[in-house]
Write a protein that holds these residues in place. Structure first.
Motif, short mmCIF file in Angstrom:
data_model
loop_
_atom_site.label_atom_id
_atom_site.label_comp_id
_atom_site.label_asym_id
_atom_site.label_seq_id
_atom_site.Cartn_x
_atom_site.Cartn_y
_atom_site.Cartn_z
N CYS A 1 28.02 8.42 9.18
CA CYS A 1 29.39 8.00 9.50
C CYS A 1 29.85 6.89 8.56
CB CYS A 1 29.47 7.53 10.95
SG CYS A 1 29.30 8.86 12.15
N GLY A 2 28.90 6.16 7.98
CA GLY A 2 29.23 5.12 7.01
C GLY A 2 29.14 5.61 5.58
N GLY A 3 28.87 6.90 5.41
CA GLY A 3 28.83 7.49 4.07
C GLY A 3 27.51 7.34 3.34
N PHE A 4 26.50 6.75 3.99
CA PHE A 4 25.21 6.55 3.34
C PHE A 4 24.49 7.89 3.14
CE2 PHE A 4 26.04 2.39 5.14
CZ PHE A 4 25.60 1.53 4.15
N ALA A 5 23.72 7.97 2.07
CA ALA A 5 22.89 9.15 1.83
C ALA A 5 21.59 9.02 2.62
CB ALA A 5 22.58 9.29 0.34
N LEU A 6 21.10 10.12 3.12
CA LEU A 6 19.86 10.10 3.90
C LEU A 6 18.68 10.43 3.01
CD1 LEU A 6 20.96 11.95 7.17
CD2 LEU A 6 21.00 9.49 6.66
N GLY A 7 17.69 9.54 3.04
CA GLY A 7 16.45 9.78 2.31
C GLY A 7 15.43 10.45 3.21
N GLY A 8 14.18 10.40 2.79
CA GLY A 8 13.13 11.04 3.56
C GLY A 8 12.59 10.15 4.66
N LYS A 9 11.75 10.78 5.47
CA LYS A 9 11.10 10.06 6.58
C LYS A 9 9.60 10.04 6.34
CE LYS A 9 14.74 11.25 9.84
NZ LYS A 9 15.67 11.53 8.73
N VAL A 10 9.01 8.88 6.55
CA VAL A 10 7.57 8.72 6.35
C VAL A 10 6.95 8.30 7.68
CG1 VAL A 10 5.77 7.37 5.19
CG2 VAL A 10 7.83 8.09 3.92
N ILE A 11 5.93 9.03 8.10
CA ILE A 11 5.20 8.68 9.32
C ILE A 11 4.13 7.67 8.96
CG2 ILE A 11 3.72 9.54 11.17
CD1 ILE A 11 5.18 12.22 10.95
N VAL A 12 4.14 6.54 9.64
CA VAL A 12 3.19 5.48 9.35
C VAL A 12 1.80 5.89 9.85
CG1 VAL A 12 2.61 3.05 9.74
CG2 VAL A 12 5.02 3.76 9.54
N ASP A 13 0.82 5.84 8.97
CA ASP A 13 -0.54 6.16 9.37
C ASP A 13 -1.40 4.89 9.29
OD1 ASP A 13 -1.02 5.81 6.65
OD2 ASP A 13 -1.10 7.96 6.22
N ASP A 14 -2.71 5.06 9.24
CA ASP A 14 -3.61 3.90 9.23
C ASP A 14 -3.43 3.04 7.97
OD1 ASP A 14 -4.64 4.63 11.66
OD2 ASP A 14 -6.32 5.74 10.82
N LYS B 1 0.32 2.06 2.08
CA LYS B 1 0.67 3.32 1.41
C LYS B 1 1.95 3.90 2.02
CE LYS B 1 -1.02 7.93 0.20
NZ LYS B 1 0.23 8.60 0.69
N SER B 2 2.06 3.82 3.34
CA SER B 2 3.27 4.34 4.00
C SER B 2 4.51 3.60 3.50
CB SER B 2 3.15 4.18 5.52
OG SER B 2 2.06 4.92 6.03
N ALA C 1 6.07 -3.55 13.80
CA ALA C 1 7.29 -3.90 13.07
C ALA C 1 7.05 -5.09 12.15
CB ALA C 1 8.41 -4.21 14.06
N GLU C 2 6.37 -6.10 12.63
CA GLU C 2 6.07 -7.26 11.79
C GLU C 2 5.25 -6.87 10.58
OE1 GLU C 2 5.93 -11.51 13.91
OE2 GLU C 2 4.40 -10.15 14.66
N GLN C 3 4.22 -6.05 10.80
CA GLN C 3 3.37 -5.64 9.69
C GLN C 3 4.16 -4.84 8.66
OE1 GLN C 3 0.05 -3.15 10.84
NE2 GLN C 3 -1.07 -3.54 8.93
N LEU C 4 5.01 -3.96 9.13
CA LEU C 4 5.82 -3.16 8.21
C LEU C 4 6.79 -4.04 7.42
CD1 LEU C 4 6.63 -0.04 10.45
CD2 LEU C 4 5.13 -0.11 8.44
N CYS C 5 7.41 -4.98 8.11
CA CYS C 5 8.34 -5.89 7.43
C CYS C 5 7.64 -6.69 6.34
CB CYS C 5 8.98 -6.85 8.44
SG CYS C 5 10.24 -6.11 9.48
N HIS C 6 6.50 -7.28 6.67
CA HIS C 6 5.78 -8.08 5.69
C HIS C 6 5.36 -7.24 4.49
CE1 HIS C 6 5.95 -11.57 8.15
NE2 HIS C 6 5.10 -11.14 9.07
N THR C 7 4.93 -6.00 4.77
CA THR C 7 4.48 -5.13 3.68
C THR C 7 5.65 -4.68 2.82
OG1 THR C 7 2.70 -4.34 5.13
CG2 THR C 7 3.11 -3.08 3.13
N ALA D 1 6.85 5.52 13.66
CA ALA D 1 5.53 5.18 14.21
C ALA D 1 5.56 5.35 15.73
CB ALA D 1 5.15 3.75 13.85
N GLY D 2 4.37 5.55 16.30
CA GLY D 2 4.25 5.66 17.75
C GLY D 2 4.49 7.07 18.24
N ASP D 3 5.11 7.19 19.40
CA ASP D 3 5.42 8.48 20.02
C ASP D 3 6.44 9.22 19.14
OD1 ASP D 3 6.65 10.53 21.59
OD2 ASP D 3 5.99 9.52 23.42
#
Length: 205
Positions: A104-117, A121-122, A147-153, A85-87
Motif C-alpha cells: 500500500c506504500g508502494g514498497f517492493a517485496l523481497g524474499g523471506k528467510v526463516i531463522v534457523d540455528d 547466516k540468516s 528479536a534482540e539477537q536479530l537486531c544486534h546481528t 521465526a517461531g510458529d
C-alpha cells in the motif's frame, strides 16, 4: 457541522488503521497503468487536491504515487525483506499482513528467510537482498530474546537498514527500540502514518 467533521475524522482514522478496508487502496493494491505512469505529476497534483477535500482514498494513493515518482527518478524501489521465526503458521500470517501494508506504500517485496540455528547466516541471507527495510515476524511466547539477537546481528552487518517488528509492542519493548527496532506494525495501528514514516526514512519523501 461539528458532527460531520467528527464523522469524517472517524472515517479517515478507520481507513488509516485499515479497520475500514478500501480494496485497491489500503488493501490489495494494484499496479498503476502505463497511462498513469506517464502522467504521474498530474496525478499527484490532482490527488493532493482530493486529499485536501477529505477524499478517503487520496492519502494512500499519494504514498503510492510518491513511490512511483521516486522509482522513475532513481530506477530502483526500496525493498522490504522478512525474517521469520517461531510458529510458522502465525509468522506467515504476520508476514502476509505486513506484505499487504508495505505494498500500500508502494514498497517492493523481497524474499523471506526463516531463522534457523545459525542466526548470523540468516541475517546475512536477508541482507544479501539489499533491502531498505527488514521486518521481523517472530511468533514466540517471548519474542524479546530472538528479536534482540536479530537486531544486534543485522546492525553488525548493516547499520542503515530499517528494522520493523510485526505485532504489538511486547513487554519491555524499550529494549528492542534500544537494540534497533524502529517501530511495531500490527492490526489497529495507524498504517498510513507508519508508511509515511517509512517512506521518509528510506529517502522516498
Amino acid at each position: 457541522a461539528e458532527k460531520i467533521s467528527q464523522a469524517e475524522a472517524k472515517q479517515q482514522k478507520a481507513v488509516a488503521q485499515r479497520t475500514n478496508s478500501l480494496i485497491g487502496v489500503n488493501r490489495f493494491t494494484t499496479p498503476l497503468t502505463a497511462e498513469q505512469h506517464a502522467n504521474l505529476e498530474t496525478l499527484m497534483q490532482a490527488n493532493a487536491q482530493a486529499a485536501a477535500s477529505g477524499n478517503l482514498a487520496a492519502p494512500f494513493e499519494q504514498l503510492r504515487l510518491a513511490m512511483q515518482a521516486y522509482t522513475a527518478q532513481h530506477n530502483t524501489t526500496p525493498t522490504v525483506a522478512t525474517l521469520m521465526a517461531g510458529d510458522m503458521a502465525i509468522s506467515r500470517r504476520q508476514a502476509a499482513f505486513c506484505d499487504d501494508a508495505m505494498q500500500c506504500g508502494g514498497f517492493a517485496l523481497g524474499g523471506k528467510v526463516i531463522v534457523d540455528d545459525d542466526v548470523e547466516k540468516s541475517c546475512i541471507d536477508v541482507l544479501t537482498q539489499q533491502p531498505a527495510m527488514v521486518i521481523l515476524c517472530i511468533a514466540e511466547k517471548d519474542p524479546l530474546p530472538t528479536a534482540e539477537q536479530l537486531c544486534h546481528t543485522l546492525r553488525a552487518h548493516n547499520k542503515e537498514v530499517l528494522i520493523v517488528m510485526a505485532g504489538k509492542p511486547p513487554a519491555e519493548h524499550e529494549r528492542l527500540l534500544t537494540a534497533g527496532v524502529d517501530s511495531f506494525l500490527y492490526t489497529g495501528c495507524n498504517v498510513l502514518n507508519m508508511l509515511e514514516s517509512y517512506q521518509r526514512k528510506t529517502g522516498v519523501q
